[in-house]
Motif scaffolding. Sequence first.
Motif, short mmCIF file in Angstrom:
data_model
loop_
_atom_site.label_atom_id
_atom_site.label_comp_id
_atom_site.label_asym_id
_atom_site.label_seq_id
_atom_site.Cartn_x
_atom_site.Cartn_y
_atom_site.Cartn_z
N ALA A 48 10.30 10.41 -0.75
CA ALA A 48 9.77 9.32 -0.68
C ALA A 48 9.25 8.78 0.62
CB ALA A 48 10.48 7.97 -1.44
N ALA A 49 10.41 9.09 1.52
CA ALA A 49 10.09 8.80 3.05
C ALA A 49 9.15 9.72 3.45
CB ALA A 49 11.55 8.98 3.71
N ALA A 77 0.78 -1.38 -0.03
CA ALA A 77 0.12 0.07 0.03
C ALA A 77 0.84 1.13 0.08
CB ALA A 77 -0.93 0.02 1.18
N THR A 78 2.05 1.12 0.49
CA THR A 78 2.95 2.23 0.72
C THR A 78 3.59 2.48 -0.76
OG1 THR A 78 3.57 1.97 2.79
CG2 THR A 78 5.24 3.28 1.50
N LEU A 79 3.65 1.43 -1.50
CA LEU A 79 4.14 1.47 -3.05
C LEU A 79 3.12 2.32 -3.59
CD1 LEU A 79 5.95 0.95 -5.47
CD2 LEU A 79 5.22 -1.20 -5.25
N GLY A 126 1.57 10.90 3.48
CA GLY A 126 0.84 10.63 2.34
C GLY A 126 1.08 11.10 0.97
N ALA A 127 0.52 10.75 0.04
CA ALA A 127 0.57 11.16 -1.31
C ALA A 127 0.00 12.46 -1.59
CB ALA A 127 0.01 10.15 -2.36
N ASP A 128 -1.22 12.77 -1.07
CA ASP A 128 -2.14 13.99 -1.22
C ASP A 128 -1.10 15.26 -0.51
OD1 ASP A 128 -3.99 12.60 -2.33
OD2 ASP A 128 -5.26 12.22 -0.29
N TRP A 129 -0.47 15.05 0.38
CA TRP A 129 0.20 16.13 0.92
C TRP A 129 1.27 16.44 -0.05
CZ3 TRP A 129 5.59 15.08 1.87
CH2 TRP A 129 6.36 16.26 2.50
N GLU A 187 3.61 5.73 -5.90
CA GLU A 187 3.07 6.03 -7.16
C GLU A 187 1.96 7.12 -7.27
OE1 GLU A 187 1.91 2.04 -8.05
OE2 GLU A 187 3.22 1.84 -9.69
N ARG A 188 1.11 7.18 -6.38
CA ARG A 188 0.05 8.06 -6.63
C ARG A 188 0.50 9.44 -6.33
NH1 ARG A 188 -4.09 9.85 -3.40
NH2 ARG A 188 -3.46 8.86 -1.45
#
Length: 584
Positions: free
Chosen positions: A363-364, A189-191, A370-373, A195-196
């Motif tokens: 990435a960390a 899910a982190t991957l 989170g991706a949205d941030w 990606e997102r």
Amino acid sequence: DIAARHLHARHRLLQMLREVQASRSYVPEEAIQFFAHVLNLPIARVRGCVEFYSFLHTTPRGQFDVYFSDSVTDRMAGSQIVAKRLADRLGVTLGQPRADGRVTVSMTSCTGHCEQAPAGLVNGRVFTRMTEARIEKMASLIEHGVPASEWPAEWFHVDDGIRERGITLDTVIPPGEAIRAALARGLPATLDEVERSGLQGRGGAGFPVGRKWRGAFDTKGTHYITCNADEGEPGTFKDRVLLAKYADELFEGMTIAGLLVGAKKGYVYMRGEYEYMMEGLQTVLAERRAAGLLGENVCESGLDFDLRIHLGAGAYVCGEQSALLESLEGKRGIPRVRPPSAVKIGLFGQSTINNNVESFVQAAQIAWKGADWFSAHGEAKSRGTKLLSIAGDCQRPGIYELPLGTTVREVLARCGGENAKAVQVGGPAGTCVGRAEFDRRVSYADLSTGGSIMVFNDLRDMVDVARQFAHFFAHESCGFCTPCRVGTQMLKHYADKIADGQGTQRDLEQVSSIGEFVKAYSHCGLGETAPNTLLDTIKRFPEEYTSRLLAEADFVPEFDLDASVTESRALTGRHDQLDQIHSD
Ligand code: SF4
């Protein structure tokens, strides 16, 4: 001793050679023979390695080995003047050790401290902001044999250079928290999250980080994680700050990638010029091991992962991914044939995720926040922010973190470079733009950069700037493929001829046609980008070239034929009068 400390591991050959160089001031022939014997390697392989890296030498250097950074922006700040002053004061020829073995003074490619220029190295220690007054004192200290460790501490002071912070520099992750967040979410899910986020490789090429990680995740077998901390692109110095102040974030990013694909080991390949940060980084690694964030059973995940740091030795081409992997294996940094990509066949022939420092740090942060941030910043096809290292003709050089999509004009306004007539985006391999293009954007969709932004005002001679870059590439070409090896030398020759006022319109046309050829047929990114600044400046500043061209009637031969055949005349004993060319 050295070989035993490195467990006789062949891939650590470069590290062993660096240690010999540091203790002996060169790598003597007996050391080459010794390592070939104990590592069971061909002598030519060991000698080839020594000869490939510019910080390794086969003849003794001075007891004080001084290098001045020769980046364009260091030159603008007077690096050549202070280097010559020191050489004159000490009575040495640049690049040659003094007869008594006391000192060597040399120029080297960018040392990564352009905003604190003129910068350089003495016995591996970085000095900044060198002045003529300091040079006088330095000459005296060298003559009196005072060790560099006892020189004034302020000479070695390195500012972090941060001018503007954004989401990356404002986000400090408590050690272990990004890894724990990734484990709690689930590694697959982190991957998905990476990606997102739309994160693209921050080295400049912009390959999606998530897609790279997915490729390795889907590949069976052994995996490695490698970090490109070589940032050798002249004018780039932002990874220096991340390594010095955000090492935990970097190691978290590498660890998350390692746990995701089941890698047991990762390597940070750090440029030799940053050796002074080694101690601090080793301390962070030790603290992380003690806290269970590296080593066995990372964060009680049942998974093992650990990291090592390897140092480069002055080869710009090792910033190219496959050359970096070769160098990590203890070989010359010759770029590999691609495909296959490193994700399929990388370090030691195994699947490898290679990203640069900024990519792993971000990435960390994405794993933690989170991706949205992350993707709320930047523009549609270039998400997030980018760290820029800005140097040259601006009032406030340093590191700026700005959203991708920021225009060159806005960048100049922030750093006090409004008087610029040209901006080199992406270092010598990047793009040179003039005033008419200052509304272009720094982003993967327009002007891509690994971080380097060089500013030039109206007083700068763009032909000379392009000439310096041509010299840089001719020096840094690894020599593996003919288009780059020969082409960069030809471009250097023509750049010199034109800059010296000896070129003709035909020479200018030759630069364009050779440049296009080198770009099209070179084996790796170095050759593919080497002609960029010459071609860009010819296009954008044509008057600076044409104003110094000779009329065709004043044609100057490209080389001295008589001088060229002198040796063969001597060998054959022929001295025919009729084959002599006389310019009068
Ligand atoms: Fe080496 Fe240049 Fe060829 Fe790259 S393009 S492999 S640096 S010679």
